[in-house]
Design a protein around this motif. Structure first.
Motif, PDB file in Angstrom:
ATOM      1  N   LYS A  65       0.836  -1.195   0.000  1.00 29.52           N
ATOM      2  CA  LYS A  65       0.000   0.000   0.000  1.00 29.52           C
ATOM      3  C   LYS A  65       0.874   1.250   0.000  1.00 29.52           C
ATOM      4  O   LYS A  65       1.722   1.429   0.860  1.00 29.52           O
ATOM      5  N   VAL A  66       0.690   2.087  -1.001  1.00 30.38           N
ATOM      6  CA  VAL A  66       1.444   3.328  -1.144  1.00 30.38           C
ATOM      7  C   VAL A  66       0.432   4.474  -1.087  1.00 30.38           C
ATOM      8  O   VAL A  66      -0.517   4.512  -1.861  1.00 30.38           O
ATOM      9  N   TYR A  67       0.651   5.394  -0.171  1.00 32.58           N
ATOM     10  CA  TYR A  67      -0.255   6.525  -0.037  1.00 32.58           C
ATOM     11  C   TYR A  67       0.281   7.706  -0.826  1.00 32.58           C
ATOM     12  O   TYR A  67       1.472   8.010  -0.802  1.00 32.58           O
ATOM     13  N   SER A  68      -0.611   8.359  -1.546  1.00 27.43           N
ATOM     14  CA  SER A  68      -0.189   9.432  -2.445  1.00 27.43           C
ATOM     15  C   SER A  68       0.541  10.547  -1.708  1.00 27.43           C
ATOM     16  O   SER A  68       1.468  11.139  -2.253  1.00 27.43           O
ATOM     17  N   VAL A  69       0.164  10.818  -0.471  1.00 29.76           N
ATOM     18  CA  VAL A  69       0.856  11.873   0.271  1.00 29.76           C
ATOM     19  C   VAL A  69       2.323  11.508   0.501  1.00 29.76           C
ATOM     20  O   VAL A  69       3.193  12.385   0.510  1.00 29.76           O
ATOM     21  N   GLU A  70       2.635  10.213   0.635  1.00 33.45           N
ATOM     22  CA  GLU A  70       4.028   9.795   0.790  1.00 33.45           C
ATOM     23  C   GLU A  70       4.829  10.100  -0.473  1.00 33.45           C
ATOM     24  O   GLU A  70       5.960  10.587  -0.408  1.00 33.45           O
ATOM     25  N   VAL A  71       4.256   9.811  -1.625  1.00 33.53           N
ATOM     26  CA  VAL A  71       4.914  10.103  -2.902  1.00 33.53           C
ATOM     27  C   VAL A  71       5.084  11.610  -3.065  1.00 33.53           C
ATOM     28  O   VAL A  71       6.157  12.088  -3.444  1.00 33.53           O
ATOM     29  N   ASN A  73       5.330  13.873  -0.769  1.00 29.06           N
ATOM     30  CA  ASN A  73       6.357  14.368   0.152  1.00 29.06           C
ATOM     31  C   ASN A  73       7.758  14.100  -0.367  1.00 29.06           C
ATOM     32  O   ASN A  73       8.644  14.952  -0.252  1.00 29.06           O
ATOM     33  N   VAL A  74       7.995  12.935  -0.955  1.00 29.13           N
ATOM     34  CA  VAL A  74       9.312  12.616  -1.521  1.00 29.13           C
ATOM     35  C   VAL A  74       9.628  13.558  -2.674  1.00 29.13           C
ATOM     36  O   VAL A  74      10.734  14.100  -2.765  1.00 29.13           O
ATOM     37  N   ILE A  77      10.385  17.093  -1.291  1.00 31.76           N
ATOM     38  CA  ILE A  77      11.707  17.182  -0.659  1.00 31.76           C
ATOM     39  C   ILE A  77      12.798  17.223  -1.724  1.00 31.76           C
ATOM     40  O   ILE A  77      13.725  18.013  -1.639  1.00 31.76           O
ATOM     41  N   ARG A  78      12.676  16.398  -2.761  1.00 31.38           N
ATOM     42  CA  ARG A  78      13.718  16.366  -3.804  1.00 31.38           C
ATOM     43  C   ARG A  78      13.724  17.664  -4.614  1.00 31.38           C
ATOM     44  O   ARG A  78      14.771  18.131  -5.011  1.00 31.38           O
ATOM     45  N   ILE A  79      12.567  18.230  -4.859  1.00 27.04           N
ATOM     46  CA  ILE A  79      12.509  19.494  -5.599  1.00 27.04           C
ATOM     47  C   ILE A  79      13.146  20.602  -4.789  1.00 27.04           C
ATOM     48  O   ILE A  79      13.868  21.434  -5.320  1.00 27.04           O
ATOM     49  N   ARG A  80      12.896  20.631  -3.490  1.00 26.91           N
ATOM     50  CA  ARG A  80      13.445  21.688  -2.637  1.00 26.91           C
ATOM     51  C   ARG A  80      14.967  21.637  -2.574  1.00 26.91           C
ATOM     52  O   ARG A  80      15.626  22.647  -2.343  1.00 26.91           O
ATOM     53  N   LYS A  81      15.568  20.445  -2.763  1.00 19.72           N
ATOM     54  CA  LYS A  81      17.024  20.324  -2.715  1.00 19.72           C
ATOM     55  C   LYS A  81      17.699  20.998  -3.902  1.00 19.72           C
ATOM     56  O   LYS A  81      18.863  21.310  -3.869  1.00 19.72           O
ATOM     57  N   PHE A  82      16.943  21.174  -5.000  1.00 18.72           N
ATOM     58  CA  PHE A  82      17.523  21.798  -6.196  1.00 18.72           C
ATOM     59  C   PHE A  82      17.293  23.229  -6.104  1.00 18.72           C
ATOM     60  O   PHE A  82      17.244  24.125  -6.489  1.00 18.72           O
TER      61      PHE A  82
END
Length: 82
Positions: A65-71, A73-74, A77-82
């Protein structure tokens, strides 16, 4: 209809024809041979499709089970690093 959000339906040789021995799932997941993706999308005047949201906030991926909010958030976070 451009600009209107609705469920994205998919059909083609790369899409499953149905769930193995699960007629109940088939009845709820397919309409006239189109697979109901659960993604809410809109199309623009140029034919580009934009995924806006999900009908359900949980995706069953290979039994996990994968929750869309988890995706989301990832990705955030990756966009903010750039």
């Amino acid at each position: 209809m451009p600009g209107v959000v609705g469920e994205l339906l998919i059909k083609g040789p790369m899409v499953i024809e149905g769930y193995w021995e699960n007629e109940i799932a088939n009845q709820s997941a397919f309409i006239d041979g189109y697979w109901c993706s659960g993604d809410l999308a809109k199309i623009d005047e140029d034919g580009f499709i934009y995924i806006m949201d999900r009908k359900k906030d949980m995706i069953n991926r290979g039994g996990e089970k994968v929750y869309s909010v988890e995706v989301e958030n990832v990705i955030y976070i990756r966009i903010r690093k750039f």
